[in-house]
Write a protein that holds these residues in place. Sequence first.
Motif, PDB file in Angstrom:
ATOM      1  N   ALA A 140       0.832  -1.215   0.040  1.00  0.00           N
ATOM      2  CA  ALA A 140       0.036  -0.007  -0.036  1.00  0.00           C
ATOM      3  C   ALA A 140       0.811   1.280  -0.057  1.00  0.00           C
ATOM      4  O   ALA A 140       0.330   2.375  -0.028  1.00  0.00           O
ATOM      5  CB  ALA A 140      -0.816  -0.124   1.264  1.00  0.00           C
ATOM      6  N   LYS A 204      -1.832   3.906  -0.692  1.00  0.00           N
ATOM      7  CA  LYS A 204      -3.297   3.475  -1.359  1.00  0.00           C
ATOM      8  C   LYS A 204      -4.146   3.628  -0.224  1.00  0.00           C
ATOM      9  O   LYS A 204      -3.697   3.148   0.974  1.00  0.00           O
ATOM     10  CB  LYS A 204      -3.022   1.942  -1.728  1.00  0.00           C
ATOM     11  N   GLY A 208      -8.365   5.055  -3.056  1.00  0.00           N
ATOM     12  CA  GLY A 208      -7.486   5.114  -4.163  1.00  0.00           C
ATOM     13  C   GLY A 208      -6.225   5.670  -3.867  1.00  0.00           C
ATOM     14  O   GLY A 208      -5.828   6.078  -2.731  1.00  0.00           O
ATOM     15  N   TRP A 209      -4.932   5.850  -4.967  1.00  0.00           N
ATOM     16  CA  TRP A 209      -3.765   6.216  -4.483  1.00  0.00           C
ATOM     17  C   TRP A 209      -3.883   7.671  -4.199  1.00  0.00           C
ATOM     18  O   TRP A 209      -4.338   8.240  -5.097  1.00  0.00           O
ATOM     19  CB  TRP A 209      -2.908   5.718  -5.789  1.00  0.00           C
ATOM     20  N   THR A 682      -0.352  -1.216 -11.442  1.00  0.00           N
ATOM     21  CA  THR A 682      -0.054  -2.337 -10.249  1.00  0.00           C
ATOM     22  C   THR A 682      -0.119  -3.697 -10.691  1.00  0.00           C
ATOM     23  O   THR A 682      -0.889  -3.887 -11.812  1.00  0.00           O
ATOM     24  CB  THR A 682      -1.438  -2.125  -9.217  1.00  0.00           C
ATOM     25  N   THR A 687      -4.950  -1.243 -11.767  1.00  0.00           N
ATOM     26  CA  THR A 687      -4.807   0.357 -11.652  1.00  0.00           C
ATOM     27  C   THR A 687      -3.816   0.506 -12.818  1.00  0.00           C
ATOM     28  O   THR A 687      -2.676  -0.066 -12.778  1.00  0.00           O
ATOM     29  CB  THR A 687      -4.310   0.626 -10.238  1.00  0.00           C
TER      30      THR A 687
END
Length: 741
Positions: A140, A204, A208-209, A682, A687
């Motif tokens: 993450a 993350k 979302g990021w 990712t 993603t």
Amino acid sequence: MSHHDHDPVFNTSGNPHFQDVLAQSLQNPARRGLLRGGLGLAGLAMLPGCATLTAGLAASPSALGFAAVEKSLLDNVMLPPGYQYSVLHATGDALDSALAAYSNKGLESDDWSRRVGDHHDGMDIYYIDANGRYSEKETARAVLCVNHESSADSHFLHPNGQTSNKVSGKKFTQFGDWDLGARPELEVLKEINLHGVSVVEIVKSPQGWRIQQDSPLNRRITPQTPVRISGPRAHIAQIRGFMTTRWDTAGAMSRGTLNNCGHGKTPWGTYLGCEENWAYYFQTTAGGSAFSAKEMASLKRYGVASAAPVAGVAKAAGQGWHTVSGTDDRFSRWNLAAVGATAEKDFRNEANTFGFNVEIDPLAPNATPAKRVAMGRFAHEAAVCGVPKAGEPLAFYIGCDSRNEYIYKFVTTALWDPRDVGGGLVAGDKYLSEGKLYAARFDASGQGEWLELTMADPRIANHSAYKFANQGDVLVNARYAADAVGATKMDRPEWGAVNHRNGEIYFALTNNSAANRTPAKTDLANPRAYMDMDGVKSMGNPNGHIIRFKESGHQASAKSFAWDIFVFGAEEDSGDVNLSGLTAKNAFSSPDGLWFSKATGICWIQTDDGAFTDETNCMMLAAIPGQVGDGGKVTVKNKMVVGGVEQTGTQETFLGAALGEAKLRRFLVAPKGAEVTGITETPDGRTLFVNIQHPGELSKPQSSGGAPQSVWPGNQGYGVAGRPRSATIVITRKDGGLIGL
Ligand code: FEO
Ligand code: CA
Ligand code: CA
Ligand code: CA
């Protein structure tokens, strides 16, 4: 008989086939975890019993799974139904919470060294494990490295555009028009610092990021950042002789990096920022002593500009950073004039310190980046590593993006040891200091040769256009060495990409002009010369193509390869030009960014175009590739008016199997005036990170009172509206599914 019939049997060992290993892994939960965890197919190649990667064995999907996006002239990112995007970061975003939020009015302080740079380009992602170390598996927390190509059009970054202090009052309107006179110091400092690379922690969350402000990992590499000159042990003293400046009289260090376009990610987990159009930042004012004939030859071959007419060096556009008055060498370093008694007293050699792959350790903010001279000096565009195999050398494939320049390969002396993953710049020193540099020759047989650039080759040692002193000289003036051995002049090599499923290498050849491609001046690898009189009028090979090749024996160190053309860019209504049978759903022009998803096997194609822009903004397409040799011979019919006379001709070449709309589809269209470039994902393939560079590129300058051509992403609610900004966007499927399938 196909031109690929020479192919060796892929694997004569008793080892299990790659497909078998993959099948086992899909049945075996532990191995499945390995796959899902991001080691992926490249990682599988390192497993025991899989020493040799074989071609075409991993199953590719049979069709894309989204509705093609129509051509668009709108000022937004257009995606297929069911997809969404958000902005991760944009030009000027603060890396520290102590900085003011970005005003988007050109009002910021001069210190861009703590803000996201401009003109987002190549990028890659580096995961961080629970111990703060580099992880190949998704976590993450990650660091995203983004190149900032940042060339001419920085007029949105000053209150009223770039100030002209020239009596003529001539202001920047396009790249060739740069003649601003003496530049204000504050503007120049901003422009210097918005170049380079942004290294930003991202985290993350359920939403979302997002970027992590104040992370100790947040870093800006700018043209001012001290950088180490690294090269082969036997030649480093020679190399330093070319790098001597007033700033480091030993030539062991230089300052910074700029015009970083495509990038590279090393198997050990570092980032390569590649220096492309660095030549345009230099000027040579009057008043210095004359360059030697050899120095002049080098300047000319690299297109280094000259503000004052120096005989034999073309006058070209420049940033004018050297014009800030005074003796501050942050500015004077951009003037190559030999004003001192020796090279230790001025910056005549400063241009020799650019044109390299620059290695950065994303997780070591105090590590000094290294310029990898062994990989050659030219207009670097991306450095993609082939599929690594334990116990074998690594190969990096590198484009030199200028018209009629070459494709190169660097093969490491060190053999790949997966235990070096996470080894940072120490591993970089091991792999990227010693090796062999080659340039590619594409032959009419459908084969190609890698031509080693070494003083041991008499064609290089005795080259008449440039007399090489030693191997260090060969690396610093690699373009001349590639000339000497007869490499093939290409239609502007942009990004390379590796198909991880079969090890084949792809290169985007973005376009070429009428001066270089006429019906009489084509070859099999660069076979088109035509006119497009529909909309934007252009001649030569304005729409570009993508070439691909397969190393003999699938070896990184191969001296030969088989090649064909994967796909030709074209407008769908362009008749004979449209050799790949493109339709309204997949027509494209000027491929630039190129990248394969390890998760899905999709080949993503990004465009930086000026020929199809009357019908659509730049775009990104998804392709499902086959393999070299899956098509056949075609005859290209060329027609062009040359010097008022119509010229026709035919050119045979090798073209891959037609993709059709099932295997080639437009996935994204960019806002107005933007190019699409830079992409990573990712490891689960759910993603996608994509860069939108220079929206509003065709704006009239602010100083002329012109409204910006684009106001993205402010028009979508990101930041302060009004001026366009480059940005990284994050694309997901609303149902959380795989992107593109
Ligand atoms: Fe910066 Fe070659 O595109
Ligand atoms: Ca057209
Ligand atoms: Ca058309
Ligand atoms: Ca590019």
